[in-house]
Design an enzyme around this catalytic site. Sequence first.
Site, PDB file in Angstrom:
ATOM      1  N   ASP A 124      -2.053 -26.604  -9.627  1.00 37.96           N
ATOM      2  CA  ASP A 124      -2.160 -25.125  -9.600  1.00 37.96           C
ATOM      3  C   ASP A 124      -1.926 -24.533 -11.180  1.00 37.96           C
ATOM      4  OD1 ASP A 124      -2.244 -22.535  -8.895  1.00 37.96           O
ATOM      5  OD2 ASP A 124      -0.462 -22.541  -7.779  1.00 37.96           O
ATOM      6  N   ASP A 344      -7.553 -19.796 -13.033  1.00 41.70           N
ATOM      7  CA  ASP A 344      -6.731 -20.107 -12.091  1.00 41.70           C
ATOM      8  C   ASP A 344      -7.301 -21.299 -11.202  1.00 41.70           C
ATOM      9  OD1 ASP A 344      -4.692 -20.453 -10.361  1.00 41.70           O
ATOM     10  OD2 ASP A 344      -5.138 -18.774  -9.286  1.00 41.70           O
TER      11      ASP A 344
END
Length: 468
Positions: A124, A344
């Site tokens: 992440d 992201d």
Amino acid sequence: MERNISLVSLLCFIIFNGCLVLDADAVKSQRSEKLKLIHRHSPELGHNPGTTLGPPKNSEERLKQLVQSDKARLHAIKRRLGVVGKANDWVELPFRSAADMGVGQYFVSLRMGTPAHTFTLLVDTGSCLTWLKCKYLCLDCSAVPWAGGRFFSPNESSSFKSIPCSSQECKTIDKTSTLPTCPHPNAPCYFDYSYLDGLNVGGTYFNETVKFRFSNGRKKGLEMTMGCIDDLNQPKRFQKIDGVLALGLSPLSFAVKAAHEFGGKFSFCLENHWIIKSESSYLVFGSEDQVPNMQFTDLLTEESKMTSLYPIKVTGISVNGTMLDIPSYVWDMTDKEAGGMIVDSGTTITHLVEQAFDKVIAAFEPSLSMYNKTKGNLNYCFSDPPAGEFDESRIPRLALHFEGGAKLEPAVGSYIFDDSEGVKCLGFTRVAWPETNILGNFLMQNHLWEFDLANKKVGFAPSKCMLD
């Protein structure tokens, strides 16, 4: 004796990662032992989702798996011989799609602790706390949601170090997530960490040794600060995943610490999310060999309000070469309330604010008008025609343009994909203004991505994400 030596060599080749040592007396003995050799595609192995064990679907899939396996094996042989990375040494962690686990993200295999154990963590770039499911301070550990699964056990690692709540380290780790709870000086440092998608985790900070392997086979341990969680509000989401590897821009982040140690940058290749492969690509820290056709754009960490994320400046979106009429303020990174775009890997679908989303849909609608609009999980979905009748060549080609001239041109399959049986969707989520645009991992797939923290740049290049 010659035949015995050949047998040892054969066993060494089959096992590969460690040579089977035969007892000398057994070698000299006239007795023989037979071991059944089973091909990995044998029906005897049954069905093993997410692996290449058992019969493939067809002959084409069989050959494809064998070729990919050979490439992975060649990469491993080169690494053991020190052929890979002599000029520029780097460390690597196995990395692949988590589609077979029902998750729209990518995961990495991480070895940590003493003795070392391997854990599966979601990658992440949008968060800064690396954490694992643990059994540590629970009064009744059998009641922990993951009691029957895999978890990190601090009491079994000699390199585990708890961080006292009274220490200066606790006070400076992360002021937004660290809790003031400190019943006595040696009590652990507590945190409560929240994500924008509603996930919330709670637990204690600790330091532990992570084991890295260089491309030439050399190994090194590095102490990292992580979270040992005992509270998770979405346990089903992490049934098959052990935690999160945070690659955000923060002193607490795994990426920042590892990149500082290994060359100031990290990279990963996002393979096609829908294709499950047994072998991995890699999350790499350090400088690999130069990648051809790599395009770069600046990280706007100083101009942006998003100091712990990866903000980049979009200059526009084009469809079939025509730039869409999207207001420039949509991409402005200086607005404290909205605008701009972040990269992201933890977000699956690309989010566009309404001013950009509506223009993109309007540009696609003429080509999609032949299909019936229908309901799906995304904002714009249509009925999938019978097999073989969906003509991908009729779909407009999308491109994202970035400051400095870099241009991301994803394949059609990265922005039009199956939603459910008989339904396809355009792969964007519409968000209301004021919000921030997010470049999700589906649009990033089939590309190698490099995050150069030292020079504040993000680079990308088309790639099949196959091992060399």
